[in-house]
Design a protein around this motif. Structure first.
Motif, PDB file in Angstrom:
ATOM      1  N   PHE A 169       0.860  -1.188   0.000  1.00 41.37           N
ATOM      2  CA  PHE A 169       0.000   0.000   0.000  1.00 41.37           C
ATOM      3  C   PHE A 169       0.893   1.235   0.000  1.00 41.37           C
ATOM      4  O   PHE A 169       1.692   1.434   0.923  1.00 41.37           O
ATOM      5  CB  PHE A 169      -0.911   0.024   1.227  1.00 41.37           C
ATOM      6  N   THR A 170       0.760   2.066  -1.007  1.00 38.40           N
ATOM      7  CA  THR A 170       1.575   3.275  -1.130  1.00 38.40           C
ATOM      8  C   THR A 170       0.890   4.438  -0.422  1.00 38.40           C
ATOM      9  O   THR A 170      -0.305   4.684  -0.640  1.00 38.40           O
ATOM     10  CB  THR A 170       1.803   3.637  -2.601  1.00 38.40           C
ATOM     11  N   VAL A 171       1.624   5.156   0.414  1.00 39.82           N
ATOM     12  CA  VAL A 171       1.070   6.318   1.106  1.00 39.82           C
ATOM     13  C   VAL A 171       0.927   7.451   0.088  1.00 39.82           C
ATOM     14  O   VAL A 171       1.919   8.013  -0.392  1.00 39.82           O
ATOM     15  CB  VAL A 171       1.968   6.755   2.273  1.00 39.82           C
ATOM     16  N   ALA A 172      -0.303   7.766  -0.253  1.00 39.29           N
ATOM     17  CA  ALA A 172      -0.573   8.800  -1.258  1.00 39.29           C
ATOM     18  C   ALA A 172      -2.045   9.160  -1.205  1.00 39.29           C
ATOM     19  O   ALA A 172      -2.888   8.350  -0.816  1.00 39.29           O
ATOM     20  CB  ALA A 172      -0.207   8.305  -2.670  1.00 39.29           C
ATOM     21  N   VAL A 173      -2.354  10.408  -1.601  1.00 34.68           N
ATOM     22  CA  VAL A 173      -3.751  10.790  -1.774  1.00 34.68           C
ATOM     23  C   VAL A 173      -4.233  10.251  -3.115  1.00 34.68           C
ATOM     24  O   VAL A 173      -3.479   9.677  -3.877  1.00 34.68           O
ATOM     25  CB  VAL A 173      -3.927  12.321  -1.698  1.00 34.68           C
ATOM     26  N   SER A 174      -5.486  10.458  -3.411  1.00 29.40           N
ATOM     27  CA  SER A 174      -6.167   9.976  -4.614  1.00 29.40           C
ATOM     28  C   SER A 174      -6.596   8.521  -4.433  1.00 29.40           C
ATOM     29  O   SER A 174      -6.411   7.912  -3.360  1.00 29.40           O
ATOM     30  CB  SER A 174      -5.320  10.137  -5.878  1.00 29.40           C
ATOM     31  N   LEU A 175      -7.208   7.985  -5.464  1.00 26.03           N
ATOM     32  CA  LEU A 175      -7.767   6.639  -5.413  1.00 26.03           C
ATOM     33  C   LEU A 175      -8.107   6.200  -6.835  1.00 26.03           C
ATOM     34  O   LEU A 175      -7.983   6.965  -7.788  1.00 26.03           O
ATOM     35  CB  LEU A 175      -9.038   6.618  -4.547  1.00 26.03           C
ATOM     36  N   GLY A 176      -8.546   4.954  -6.955  1.00 29.36           N
ATOM     37  CA  GLY A 176      -9.056   4.477  -8.234  1.00 29.36           C
ATOM     38  C   GLY A 176      -8.011   3.940  -9.177  1.00 29.36           C
ATOM     39  O   GLY A 176      -8.323   3.607 -10.322  1.00 29.36           O
ATOM     40  N   SER A 177      -6.774   3.823  -8.730  1.00 35.43           N
ATOM     41  CA  SER A 177      -5.717   3.316  -9.605  1.00 35.43           C
ATOM     42  C   SER A 177      -5.558   1.814  -9.409  1.00 35.43           C
ATOM     43  O   SER A 177      -6.055   1.233  -8.441  1.00 35.43           O
ATOM     44  CB  SER A 177      -4.396   4.026  -9.297  1.00 35.43           C
ATOM     45  N   VAL A 178      -4.832   1.187 -10.322  1.00 34.39           N
ATOM     46  CA  VAL A 178      -4.588  -0.249 -10.191  1.00 34.39           C
ATOM     47  C   VAL A 178      -3.740  -0.545  -8.974  1.00 34.39           C
ATOM     48  O   VAL A 178      -3.796  -1.642  -8.421  1.00 34.39           O
ATOM     49  CB  VAL A 178      -3.939  -0.815 -11.471  1.00 34.39           C
ATOM     50  N   GLU A 179      -2.933   0.436  -8.545  1.00 37.45           N
ATOM     51  CA  GLU A 179      -2.115   0.264  -7.345  1.00 37.45           C
ATOM     52  C   GLU A 179      -2.951   0.526  -6.093  1.00 37.45           C
ATOM     53  O   GLU A 179      -3.811   1.397  -6.085  1.00 37.45           O
ATOM     54  CB  GLU A 179      -0.934   1.241  -7.339  1.00 37.45           C
ATOM     55  N   SER A 180      -2.682  -0.211  -5.042  1.00 44.85           N
ATOM     56  CA  SER A 180      -3.336   0.053  -3.761  1.00 44.85           C
ATOM     57  C   SER A 180      -2.666   1.247  -3.090  1.00 44.85           C
ATOM     58  O   SER A 180      -1.438   1.307  -2.996  1.00 44.85           O
ATOM     59  CB  SER A 180      -3.243  -1.169  -2.843  1.00 44.85           C
ATOM     60  N   LEU A 181      -3.481   2.184  -2.640  1.00 45.97           N
ATOM     61  CA  LEU A 181      -2.989   3.365  -1.937  1.00 45.97           C
ATOM     62  C   LEU A 181      -3.527   3.358  -0.516  1.00 45.97           C
ATOM     63  O   LEU A 181      -4.471   2.633  -0.188  1.00 45.97           O
ATOM     64  CB  LEU A 181      -3.432   4.639  -2.657  1.00 45.97           C
TER      65      LEU A 181
END
Length: 396
Positions: free
Chosen positions: A334-346
């Protein structure tokens, strides 16, 4: 041998691939299977002021953007779609197209923070538009807030970051009875899982940055409606007043990303369900917010008005804000980042990230506690994602 069945053009998966990108096989056409990226800012005219191809200046019309507009409209069961330079550009243009000084807006008290800033610090401050926030999980609260000056009901379902829902059909009935417009931000659900226009909304908006594109490489927004006059007003403000168009290359990226939207959304949801169930059974987690859980207070409504529960899970840990920050920073997948909806888990800690600009008293009153964590679940292996969360929770 029986004849093969005729291909249906009505399935969402089929429309996601073909809408807006039918190859031009006419004489002189190139037969492009993928819509070309038309980067030209202006277009040569065979007749002064009235070109036969219909294009004059890219702000007023661009073939790549029109292909995406058709795709988004088709997927949303809409007659009109307009794509913008960002989700906030779509939201602001919609509001500036329908509101006048002295108008009143009734808004869900859980709307996206950027929308709330626009309402409070721009519409209220500069346009004398009054915005009243209500708990729209109760449709009666929306009805009670409608006044003679009300011009717009602004809803979001599910909301960010607490995944609260509103009954779009019931609120659509309220809007009809009072002759006001209902707008729904459908970014979290996407048109794959929910189509607000079919439920009674007048207009719906998206951040195409999120699931519609799905690959963390484009910022954009979209507005859809079936109201011809409303579409004309929004398009006029977009093209002539604000010029907030989605650039051709971003249109290409969203066209490409949207082709896999059904596949991605099914995987996002499947992973989110497993993550939500895991978290709900963990001793270090005190609350899980996900409409797909039967324990969610609006699970029944979600099952009725949505075709799926989405890919975002929010949860609260048994710990302090510092411990919540340490937890998200300890994760690997899980990458610490804002936003959502990408193939990567945030993953994010809203109190110190996306909601950090909100006064503490207001933030806590809205339910965004120091221990709240938002996890937009990607399409990686659910087993790997759960193992990552387990490792992080073990250190709390």
């Amino acid at each position: 041998m029986d004849d093969p069945p005729e291909r249906s053009n009505d399935a969402f998966e089929t429309k996601a691939i073909h809408a807006g990108e039918e190859p031009d096989l006419d004489p002189g056409g190139t037969g492009d299977l993928v819509s070309p990226i038309h980067l030209s800012s202006t277009f040569a005219m065979d007749e002064a002021g009235d070109p036969s191809h219909g294009y004059k200046y890219s702000r007023l019309g661009n073939p790549t953007r029109e292909a995406l507009d058709e795709r988004v409209a088709t997927l949303s069961d809409a007659n009109h779609a307009m794509t913008f330079a960002s989700g906030m550009a779509a939201i602001a243009t919609t509001c500036l197209s329908v509101l006048e000084s002295g108008d009143h807006v009734v808004a869900f008290d859980g709307i996206y923070g950027g929308t709330k800033v626009f309402f409070d610090d721009y519409l209220a401050e500069h346009f004398d538009v009054a915005v009243e926030y209500v708990d729209a999980t109760d449709a009666d609260a929306v009805a009670d807030a409608v006044a003679p000056e009300t011009a717009l009901l602004w809803m979001e379902s599910p909301t960010n970051p607490l995944l609260k829902l509103c009954d779009i059909a019931a609120i659509g009935g309220i809007a009809d009875r009072h002759d006001v417009l209902l707008a729904v931000d459908n970014t979290f659900a996407t048109p794959y899982f929910q189509r607000p226009l079919s439920l009674g909304a007048d207009v719906s908006v998206y951040s195409t940055t999120k699931y519609l594109n799905g690959h963390t490489d484009s910022i954009g927004g979209a507005v859809v409606t079936n109201d011809d006059a409303l579409a004309d007003r929004i398009r006029f403000v977009q093209e002539y007043a604000l010029g907030a168009m989605l650039p051709p290359f971003d249109c290409y990226l969203v066209l490409r990303g949207s082709k896999t939207l059904p596949l991605r959304m099914r995987q996002h949801e499947a992973n989110a369900k497993r993550v939500a169930r895991f978290l709900s059974e963990h001793d270090a987690v005190t609350a899980v917010h996900y409409p797909g859980l039967e324990t969610h207070p609006q699970h029944g409504l979600a099952a009725r008005q949505m075709d799926g529960f989405g890919g975002v899970v929010s949860f609260e840990i048994d710990g302090t804000g510092a411990e919540a920050r340490a937890f998200v920073e300890s994760l690997d997948l899980f990458t610490v980042a804002v936003s959502l909806g990408s193939v990567e888990s945030l993953i994010e800690h809203p109190a110190s990230m996306s909601a950090s600009y909100v006064p503490e008293e207001e933030r806590l009153a809205s339910g965004i506690t120091d221990s709240l964590i938002r996890a937009p679940v990607g399409v990686e292996s659910a087993d790997d994602l759960i193992a990552d969360l387990e490792r992080g929770l073990r250190h709390l």
